[in-house]
Design an enzyme around this catalytic site. Structure first.
Site, PDB file in Angstrom:
ATOM      1  N   GLU A  14       0.842  -1.195   0.000  1.00  0.00           N
ATOM      2  CA  GLU A  14       0.000   0.000   0.000  1.00  0.00           C
ATOM      3  C   GLU A  14       0.877   1.244   0.000  1.00  0.00           C
ATOM      4  OE1 GLU A  14      -2.837   0.244   3.203  1.00  0.00           O
ATOM      5  OE2 GLU A  14      -3.560  -1.800   2.918  1.00  0.00           O
ATOM      6  N   GLU A  72      -9.706  10.039   4.666  1.00  0.00           N
ATOM      7  CA  GLU A  72      -9.863   8.585   4.587  1.00  0.00           C
ATOM      8  C   GLU A  72     -10.775   8.170   3.438  1.00  0.00           C
ATOM      9  OE1 GLU A  72      -8.632   5.730   6.262  1.00  0.00           O
ATOM     10  OE2 GLU A  72      -7.117   7.250   6.609  1.00  0.00           O
ATOM     11  N   LYS A 109     -16.004   5.125   4.303  1.00  0.00           N
ATOM     12  CA  LYS A 109     -14.915   4.902   5.256  1.00  0.00           C
ATOM     13  C   LYS A 109     -15.095   5.810   6.471  1.00  0.00           C
ATOM     14  CE  LYS A 109     -11.151   2.333   4.068  1.00  0.00           C
ATOM     15  NZ  LYS A 109     -10.412   1.452   4.976  1.00  0.00           N
ATOM     16  N   GLU A 120     -13.486   5.696  -1.239  1.00  0.00           N
ATOM     17  CA  GLU A 120     -14.413   4.920  -0.407  1.00  0.00           C
ATOM     18  C   GLU A 120     -15.201   5.881   0.485  1.00  0.00           C
ATOM     19  OE1 GLU A 120     -12.917   0.744   0.718  1.00  0.00           O
ATOM     20  OE2 GLU A 120     -11.108   1.955   0.777  1.00  0.00           O
TER      21      GLU A 120
END
Length: 521
Positions: A324, A387, A381, A378
């Site tokens: 990641e 985030e 999240k 996302e």
């Protein structure tokens, strides 16, 4: 009680969470993992280091460079060359169908993906595409697999063997940042790795599919200068057998590296350009006083720190795979550097850096393959606004920003060259256009809210203008396959951008409209 934390939770936040049986030395400030020491031109504070780190020699790591390269070459062919992959998270309020995900991957020529589970529908959609897939055993399943060989065998049978080789599964990620997010499960992590690998051996798949576990870079302490880096000693009972396992199976040390968090939590010690992989003049580079190597970015320093930390534990031939890394494109008011430009800069520079096979200062030319975090924004999240905004694309498959990847190959080439568009065919029957428009905005799942009365793209209120908007949105959402721009013969593919000929509104005029949702007026 097992406390599961988001795998990308800033390490400093872990202090506030009640982790049962966690080692007391687990919680240093995350930014200290990369604060340059006084020998660096960026040093502004003194960081304490155990004396053992100054005393140990560098010979182990030096001899390990060639060994690491040999291990990479000797490993499965899926790891033989540098690659860029993408993580696919699913915390979206309107998650695209797996076939739409795969269409986007194909259109962007993404050949490596990492899943955070082993979703059956996703694996079926990936079948016969040739895309190399890393599946994951989620943290919540770790206890069961780590305590039972038969449970591990069943998991492999249902989630790997059932799909292989049609789905090109190359890697199994066992858990995610377990040492940080689920520390009291750490003792069984090694068993889980071994049991999963044993199941692959039993099916004669151990040479094709590698097993490892993604670790947070925050377990590497005092990582600048890299030559003095070491793993948090509290985890040595887990890391030493883990590294032996990775070495013996020809696998990789999986590492999640987030220069964004290191920069944010460094209190100004780490310059932004250093975090963003921007080219720096030599007098601005950080220097490792022990090796005299120059470091121009956080990413390389962390990768080399991992190699030195492994050498400290007598492991010198386990290559690093970055599972990641990325940068958020939007943040709260206290996150000013989570921006479109910075996200574009970091990811574009990172992709070029990896694919150019630059390697790191201590390992020039040795591939550091990397999975970008992440494919989609996302929106569900939890946590700060940042985030929700790590994605390269929104849920409709529209680029959040246009990567600057000139001369970097075709992967993730969502740039403005050789673009095609889907428009209403001139002279098409209006009733057929209306029927196609209704389908696109209904079953086709195109977000047509901008076409409603009073919204930016309502005018002109013609079927052809609205249809072009919907057709092109669907075409891009489905990965620009030629078969996705037909609509019973009333649509056609063109290389002329309709917005440049007829639009009065662009991305820069209306911030709420994304790159491809432009009003064709």
């Amino acid at each position: 009680t097992l406390n599961v934390i988001d795998a990308k939770t800033p390490f400093s936040l872990l202090n506030t969470l009640p982790l049962t049986n966690a080692p007391t030395s687990l919680f240093p400030l995350h930014s200290s993992s990369l604060l340059p020491r006084p020998s660096s031109p960026y040093a502004s504070t003194s960081i304490g280091v155990p004396s053992c780190c100054y005393e140990r020699g560098l010979d182990q790591e030096i001899h390990g460079i060639a060994a690491a390269a040999a291990a990479a070459a000797a490993s499965s062919s899926v790891f033989s060359a540098a690659f860029i992959g993408v993580n696919i998270g699913t915390d979206l309020s309107d998650m695209p169908h797996p076939t739409q995900v795969v269409a986007l991957l194909k259109a962007q020529q993404i050949r490596h993906v990492r899943l955070y589970n082993a979703d059956r529908a996703m694996l079926l959609a990936l079948a016969n595409t040739g895309i190399k897939v890393a599946v994951s055993l989620p943290n919540e399943q770790l206890l069961g697999v780590g305590q039972s060989n038969s449970t591990a065998a069943n998991w492999v049978s249902q989630n790997v063997i059932a799909h292989y080789p049609a789905t090109n599964i190359t890697t199994i990620c066992v858990g995610s940042e377990v040492l940080n997010t689920l520390p009291n499960a750490a003792p069984i992590l090694i068993n889980a790795l071994r049991f999963i690998h044993s199941a692959l051996v039993a099916s004669n798949l151990d040479s094709q599919i590698k097993v490892s576990t993604p670790l947070s870079s925050s377990i590497i302490l005092d990582s600048f200068p890299p030559s003095q880096a070491f793993f948090n000693h509290s985890w040595n009972p887990v890391l030493i057998p883990m590294l032996k396992f990775l070495q013996s199976t020809g696998s990789f040390l999986m590492l999640n590296i987030y220069p964004y968090y290191d920069y944010m939590q460094s209190n100004g010690v780490i310059p932004l350009d250093y975090a963003l992989l921007k080219p720096l003049p030599s007098n601005k580079e950080a220097v490792d006083a022990n090796t005299l190597l120059h470091y121009s970015n956080v990413f390389d320093a962390m990768v080399d720190a991992a190699y030195f930390a492994m050498a400290y534990l007598n492991s010198t031939n386990v290559p690093v795979l970055v599972t990641e890394s990325g940068w958020p494109s939007k943040g709260d008011s206290n996150e000013p550097d989570a921006s479109l430009d910075n996200a574009n800069t970091y990811n574009s520079n990172l992709i070029r850096h990896v694919l150019n096979k630059t390697g790191t200062p201590k390992h020039p030319g040795i591939a550091v393959s990397t999975y970008i975090y992440e494919l989609y924004n996302e929106d569900t999240k939890p946590g700060p606004l940042s985030e929700k905004n790590w994605g390269l694309f929104d849920a409709n498959g529209v680029p959040v920003y246009t990567l600057r990847l000139t001369d970097s190959g075709s992967v993730l080439a969502n740039d403005t060259t050789n673009q095609t568009y889907c428009t209403a065919r001139e002279g098409a029957d209006s009733k057929m256009l209306q029927a196609a428009l209704d389908w696109a905005c209904g079953p086709g799942k195109v977000d047509c809210s901008a076409l409603l009365q009073g919204q930016p793209c309502y005018e002109p209120d013609t079927v052809a203008a609205h249809a072009t908007y919907a057709f092109d949105s669907y075409y891009h959402m489905m990965g620009k396959g030629s078969e996705t721009c037909d609509f019973n013969g009333v649509a056609a593919i063109t290389t002329t951008n309709p917005s440049k000929q007829t639009s009065k509104l662009t991305l820069f005029d209306i911030p709420s409209i994304n790159l491809l949702q432009i009003c064709f007026i």
